[in-house]
Design a protein around this motif. Structure first.
Motif, short mmCIF file in Angstrom:
data_model
loop_
_atom_site.label_atom_id
_atom_site.label_comp_id
_atom_site.label_asym_id
_atom_site.label_seq_id
_atom_site.Cartn_x
_atom_site.Cartn_y
_atom_site.Cartn_z
N THR A 1 -4.40 -4.43 4.79
CA THR A 1 -5.22 -4.29 3.60
C THR A 1 -6.06 -5.76 3.93
O THR A 1 -5.47 -6.64 3.45
CB THR A 1 -4.58 -4.15 1.80
N LYS B 1 -4.92 3.02 2.59
CA LYS B 1 -4.73 2.74 4.18
C LYS B 1 -3.44 1.41 4.45
O LYS B 1 -2.95 0.86 3.45
CB LYS B 1 -5.84 2.10 5.50
N SER C 1 1.16 -1.27 0.18
CA SER C 1 -0.08 0.17 0.39
C SER C 1 0.59 0.79 -0.03
O SER C 1 0.83 2.29 -0.80
CB SER C 1 -1.17 0.17 1.22
N ASP D 1 -4.57 -3.48 -5.04
CA ASP D 1 -3.49 -3.41 -3.88
C ASP D 1 -4.21 -4.72 -3.28
O ASP D 1 -5.52 -4.67 -3.22
CB ASP D 1 -4.04 -2.22 -2.86
MG LIG Z 1 -1.90 -3.30 2.98
#
Ligand SMILES: [Mg+2]
Ligand SMILES: Nc1nc2c(ncn2[C@@H]2O[C@H](COP(=O)(O)OP(=O)(O)OP(=O)(O)O)[C@@H](O)[C@H]2O)c(=O)[nH]1
Length: 197
Positions: free
Chosen positions: A59, A51, A37, A75
């Motif tokens: 995630t 985030k 991320s 992601d």
């Molecule tokens: Mg992540």
């Protein structure tokens, strides 16, 4: 490549929830906490669009982002984090596998490896899968700022030999110093050029 616009599209658990746009898609994969991320945030130059957390397992869904209205970034949740419950792990791996096997528009994958870790079975399996399915991929060594220049070179050398890769095909990266950002963007542009041919 210059990133002009970024839009969060949606989060998905299963293929029926993936966005229906037919755009070339680049996915970011790697162990939990490796910096997937953070890499996306660095590429799109938004500190908190995606985030991130110092705790692995941040995630938890497949997240889609629309870049310049003509490219998609994905992601993925991380794999291999032992401390999340078995139940969560049992949900994540199929989520990643489903994404990789079902997503027709997946153009290429960016595989992240912490520069301080040797590639494990997960990374080797991922590379084998990519080779078998003839998917282009990039390997990025994250958190390079944690090591001196000399150690970075040593780690680059040993990770390349463990994965049987040329040194030129593996990119040293840091979300902290932005080292490697331009190289990653150039490589993504090459992938797209290859797709458009
Ligand atoms: Mg992540
Ligand atoms: N020093 C340093 N820290 C980094 C770098 N990239 C990520 N981090 C830190 O590592 C932690 C994990 O980063 P994330 O980007 O959330 O990792 P992730 O791979 O998305 O993790 P999951 O979503 O849990 O799979 C955060 O505390 C980041 O600030 C880097 O290049 N250098």
């Amino acid at each position: 490549m210059i990133i002009k616009t970024v839009e969060f599209v949606k989060s998905a658990v299963k293929p029926s929830q993936y966005p229906e746009y037919d755009l070339p898609e680049i996915a970011f994969a790697g162990r939990s906490n490796v910096g997937k991320s953070s890499l996306i945030n660095t590429l799109i130059q938004r500190r908190n669009m995606v985030k991130t957390s110092s705790k692995p397992g941040c995630t938890q869904l497949v997240n889609f982002f629309l870049i310049n209205e003509d490219l998609s970034f994905v992601d993925l949740p991380g794999y291999g984090y032992a401390k999340v419950s078995k139940k969560i792990r049992a949900q994540w791996q199929p989520m990643i596998n489903l994404y990789l096997s079902q997503r027709q528009s997946l153009l290429g994958l960016i595989l992240l490896i912490d520069i301080r870790r040797d590639p494990g079975k997960e990374e080797k399996d991922m590379v084998d899968w990519l080779e078998v399915h003839k998917k282009p991929y990039l390997i990025i060594l994250t958190k390079s700022d944690k090591l001196s220049k000399t150690k970075q070179k040593k780690r680059l050398f040993s990770i390349c030999s463990l994965l049987n890769r040329e040194k030129s095909s593996v990119i040293l990266f840091s979300a902290k110093t932005k080292m490697g950002r331009d190289t990653v963007l150039d490589e993504i542009e090459n992938l797209i050029g290859w797709y458009n041919e």
